[in-house]
Scaffold this motif. Structure first.
Motif, PDB file in Angstrom:
ATOM      1  N   ASN B 198     111.077  93.091  32.664  1.00 61.17           N
ATOM      2  CA  ASN B 198     109.653  92.751  32.742  1.00 61.17           C
ATOM      3  C   ASN B 198     108.993  93.322  33.990  1.00 61.17           C
ATOM      4  O   ASN B 198     107.810  93.660  33.971  1.00 61.17           O
ATOM      5  CB  ASN B 198     109.470  91.233  32.699  1.00 61.17           C
ATOM      6  N   GLN B 214     117.219  87.661  18.241  1.00 57.62           N
ATOM      7  CA  GLN B 214     115.843  87.413  18.643  1.00 57.62           C
ATOM      8  C   GLN B 214     115.764  86.868  20.061  1.00 57.62           C
ATOM      9  O   GLN B 214     114.729  86.952  20.695  1.00 57.62           O
ATOM     10  CB  GLN B 214     115.235  86.426  17.627  1.00 57.62           C
ATOM     11  N   LEU B 217     114.015  88.466  22.917  1.00 51.88           N
ATOM     12  CA  LEU B 217     112.576  88.621  22.730  1.00 51.88           C
ATOM     13  C   LEU B 217     111.805  87.357  23.113  1.00 51.88           C
ATOM     14  O   LEU B 217     110.578  87.346  23.116  1.00 51.88           O
ATOM     15  CB  LEU B 217     112.281  89.033  21.286  1.00 51.88           C
ATOM     16  N   GLU B 218     112.523  86.270  23.405  1.00 51.79           N
ATOM     17  CA  GLU B 218     111.858  85.080  23.976  1.00 51.79           C
ATOM     18  C   GLU B 218     111.500  85.346  25.429  1.00 51.79           C
ATOM     19  O   GLU B 218     110.632  84.704  25.997  1.00 51.79           O
ATOM     20  CB  GLU B 218     112.785  83.863  23.890  1.00 51.79           C
ATOM     21  N   HIS B 219     112.247  86.293  26.041  1.00 54.79           N
ATOM     22  CA  HIS B 219     112.037  86.558  27.475  1.00 54.79           C
ATOM     23  C   HIS B 219     111.276  87.849  27.709  1.00 54.79           C
ATOM     24  O   HIS B 219     110.640  88.015  28.745  1.00 54.79           O
ATOM     25  CB  HIS B 219     113.382  86.600  28.202  1.00 54.79           C
ATOM     26  N   ILE B 221     108.508  89.922  25.740  1.00 52.43           N
ATOM     27  CA  ILE B 221     107.675  89.818  24.540  1.00 52.43           C
ATOM     28  C   ILE B 221     107.324  91.215  24.023  1.00 52.43           C
ATOM     29  O   ILE B 221     106.697  92.005  24.721  1.00 52.43           O
ATOM     30  CB  ILE B 221     106.351  89.060  24.857  1.00 52.43           C
ATOM     31  N   ASP B 223     105.475  94.162  21.688  1.00 51.16           N
ATOM     32  CA  ASP B 223     104.221  94.409  20.994  1.00 51.16           C
ATOM     33  C   ASP B 223     104.487  94.701  19.526  1.00 51.16           C
ATOM     34  O   ASP B 223     103.704  94.320  18.662  1.00 51.16           O
ATOM     35  CB  ASP B 223     103.508  95.613  21.626  1.00 51.16           C
ATOM     36  N   ASP B 238     104.421  92.475  14.183  1.00 55.61           N
ATOM     37  CA  ASP B 238     104.290  92.033  15.574  1.00 55.61           C
ATOM     38  C   ASP B 238     105.429  91.075  15.894  1.00 55.61           C
ATOM     39  O   ASP B 238     106.383  90.951  15.125  1.00 55.61           O
ATOM     40  CB  ASP B 238     102.906  91.440  15.828  1.00 55.61           C
ATOM     41  N   LYS B 239     105.333  90.360  17.009  1.00 49.99           N
ATOM     42  CA  LYS B 239     106.473  89.554  17.464  1.00 49.99           C
ATOM     43  C   LYS B 239     106.862  88.459  16.475  1.00 49.99           C
ATOM     44  O   LYS B 239     107.990  87.977  16.475  1.00 49.99           O
ATOM     45  CB  LYS B 239     106.178  88.961  18.842  1.00 49.99           C
ATOM     46  N   SER B 240     105.919  88.083  15.598  1.00 52.16           N
ATOM     47  CA  SER B 240     106.264  87.024  14.643  1.00 52.16           C
ATOM     48  C   SER B 240     107.328  87.489  13.646  1.00 52.16           C
ATOM     49  O   SER B 240     108.060  86.679  13.088  1.00 52.16           O
ATOM     50  CB  SER B 240     105.007  86.559  13.910  1.00 52.16           C
TER      51      SER B 240
END
Lengths: 436, 260
Positions: B198, B214, B217-219, B221, B223, B238-240
């Protein structure tokens, strides 16, 4: 004497040379006995399985008579790394007091052999000057047949611990046949560092033979550093007996010579005895380097560990032939052998032959051997970090050799070995800082 | 995502097909990555995720049979791996190799200077470099012993991954491809690694995360999230999408794709 056509074959010329040596009747008889046996056996040849790589036809027409020491430059030793402790110099196989250390470390005695060879010796020492105990009787016979000098190095129980004994062999032309007997008393410890040099780069044949005995709990770290020139033939034969709880280490750096061969036999005779052998065979230009080891686990709970690395460049050739024998009764013996070869040129060739012979139960033995090019994964990793291909290759070659170099415990010697290896890599100036 | 369409197209993969030892591993893959974006490429084991990552970095074991890859407008596939690295493409390895005898930090310094030469910048000296690398080591919670060790020599799995991210933070790539950087990490190490990644997010840089799970991807994020299976991108979102994959697995994507 046998009816060999003298003067034409290497053996014939050796016989002629032996007949002319001085030293009195006792020395003469000792040499003649060895020579007769050697004439009967013959020199090792290509049909001899253990010698199929070491080409003794190279002996050709060269002068094999023990050289009468020629003068060497006063700075002949200047190229060697810094030396603490004692230095013992042999020039063409003969002890040179003027070039050697006069005052010895505590507990060390150095007895030159030339003076004592004329007399009958105590049976124990006499036996150590003969042909027994090595892997190959013939190289010992060759040495015994032309023996004019050597030394008995002995470290007493109260000797300065880990003292350094540097033995420098200088060969200036012709033959050199020094004999070393090394005795470490129980509990004694030392480092024996042998260098083999040919100042002047003459055609030479050296057949140095060493016979080493370690008492109970003794420790010896033995280095053999071959720096001879491109016209030197060197046939080293080392035989070691290790008593209970004693440790023998042999660190071989094969960095020179036209044909450089080491035959090393280690017998672990006392319970808990151990040995660690390692070697770097840098086979470049048209050099041939061969190492043969035989490690015998005679007593229970003995351990051995061998690490040999060969680097083949140009038309260099090399071989490692390592045999571990676990005798009956040597239970809980533990032995490891690792031999890896790196081929950098299509014209180079390296062979590995680790062998095991186990005659006891409850032992742990492992061996592995690989020969190949640089590790593709490692190379890709370095390239993926942006390094030049030349640098990456040189770094990995160096890293390969480092497996063995890292085992050198003397800092000055270790740096010396690193520089030597770097010196044969094309990108040396560029990778020097990586290993600082 | 509307504003990023104006930013530089860093990576453009068109109809890419590749094989290894005669076996098809990529087959018609398309992907576009723009500066400032974080992409996640997810997919089942054996889908070709690592192949893609290694191929982009220049691993020669994969043979491209079709398609093209452009990196900042240049033909990426014609560049040697070291050239790609110097131009700012970074691969964080899934299994970083141990190279005993080659010092970890000297490798990093050489890598940085290779990159700086390419950018027309002066090389950093040893003193300057040490200051820089110590800062980054603090960020990655690595102790000084890393300075003196061989490349990844004797590192645990987690230490190797940290070392990869350390290298990335020092090299400041333009396009970072991180291959399964989360695998083998415990939750604390995962946070440290995510933190390092990050810290590199910037408008002129893109990050591609190749991952199986997944949880990374909690840490970090993303696009965009892509599903790679059977050698191509079957679905993007997207992230969903990552959450949906976590819940439903991958099979439904495959069924959906084959129905289409």
């Amino acid at each position: 004497m046998s009816a060999v056509a003298e003067g034409t074959t290497p053996l014939g010329r050796l016989a002629e040379a032996a007949a002319t040596l001085a030293g009195g009747e006792v020395a003469h008889a000792r040499r003649r006995a060895a020579l007769d046996r050697l004439l009967a056996l013959g020199l090792p040849g290509p049909r001899d399985d253990a010698w199929k790589y070491s080409n003794l036809r190279l002996l050709g027409r060269r002068d094999l008579a023990p050289a009468t020491a020629r003068p060497v430059a006063a700075d002949a030793l200047a190229m060697l790394p810094a030396r603490d402790g004692t230095t013992v110099v042999f020039l063409d196989g003969r002890f040179q007091p003027s070039m050697s250390t006069a005052v010895l470390a505590r507990g060390l005695s150095v007895t030159p052999l030339a003076a004592v060879l004329a007399a009958k010796l105590p049976p124990a020492l006499e036996a150590r000057l003969g042909a027994g105990d090595g892997i190959d009787e013939r190289i010992r016979l060759l040495n015994a047949a032309l023996l004019v000098d050597g030394a008995h190095l002995s470290v007493a129980p109260d000797g300065a611990p880990d003292q350094q004994i540097h033995v420098v062999h200088l060969a200036t032309g012709g033959g050199a046949y020094p004999r070393l007997a090394v005795t470490l008393a129980p509990g004694a410890s030392a480092r024996l560092i042998e260098y083999h040099l040919t100042p002047g780069d003459a055609e030479t044949l050296a057949a140095p033979v060493a016979d080493i005995e370690l008492g109970v709990g003794a420790r010896l770290e033995h280095y053999a550093i071959t720096l001879a020139g491109a016209h030197a033939i060197e046939l080293q034969d080392v035989s070691v007996r290790v008593a209970a709880d004693a440790t023998y280490r042999h660190r071989h750096l094969g960095l020179g010579g036209q044909l450089a061969r080491l035959d090393l036999r280690v017998r672990l005779e006392g319970e808990g005895a151990s040995t660690q052998l390692s070697g770097l065979l840098l086979a470049e230009q048209s050099r041939q380097i061969d190492v043969r080891t035989v490690v015998e686990h005679v007593a229970p709970r003995t351990t051995s560990d061998q690490v040999y690395r060969g680097v083949g460049k140009d038309r260099g050739r090399g071989s490692y032939d390592g045999k571990v024998v676990v005798h009956k009764g040597a239970m809980k013996a533990d032995s490891r052998q690792s031999s890896k070869n790196l081929l950098l040129s299509p014209g180079a060739s390296l062979d590995s032959r680790p062998q095991l012979e186990i005659n006891a139960d409850d032992v742990k033995c492992s061996h592995g051997a690989t020969t190949g090019a640089l590790d593709e994964q490692m190379l890709f990793y370095l390239l993926a970090r942006g390094l030049d291909r030349d640098i990456a290759r040189a770094l990995l070659t160096f890293a390969f050799a480092e497996d063995v170099i890292a085992k050198i415990t003397l800092p000055a010697l270790r740096r010396f070995a690193e520089e030597r290896v770097l010196g044969s890599l094309p990108a040396a100036p560029l990778i020097r800082e990586f290993i600082a | 995502m509307t504003d990023t369409n104006q930013s530089e197209l860093l990576l453009e993969i068109k109809d890419l097909a590749a094989e290894v030892q005669g076996r098809k591993v990529l087959d018609g893959l398309n992907l576009e990555v723009r500066a400032g974006e974080v992409h996640a490429i997810m997919g089942p084991n054996g889908a070709g995720k690592s192949t893609l990552a290694q191929l982009l970095a220049g691993r020669s074991t994969y043979k491209v049979t079709r398609g093209e890859v452009r990196y900042r407008g240049a033909d990426l596939l014609s560049l040697a791996p070291e050239e790609r690295a110097r131009r700012g493409l970074f691969l964080g390895f899934q299994y970083p190799v141990e190279i005993p005898g080659v010092n970890n930090v000297y490798l990093l310094k050489a890598a940085l200077n290779a990159r700086r030469r390419e950018q027309g910048l002066p090389e950093v000296d040893a003193f300057e470099f040490l200051g820089l690398v110590r800062d980054k080591m603090r960020l990655m919670q690595m102790d000084d012993s890393f300075l003196s060790r061989g490349v990844n020599e004797g590192f645990s799995g987690g230490e190797k991954k940290r070392n990869e991210i350390l290298q990335m933070t020092v090299l400041e790539p333009t396009l970072a491809i991180l291959d399964e950087t989360d695998s083998g990490l415990d939750i604390d190490a995962l946070k440290v690694v995510a933190n390092g990644v990050n810290s590199l997010k910037r408008a002129d840089r893109a990050i591609v995360l190749v991952t199986h799970y997944q949880r990374l991807l909690e840490h970090i994020i993303p696009d965009r999230v892509h599903v790679l299976a059977a050698g191509r991108i079957l679905k993007s979102g997207d992230k969903s999408l990552a959450l949906e994959l976590e819940r439903r697995g991958y099979d439904w994507v495959r069924h959906e794709a084959s129905a289409a």
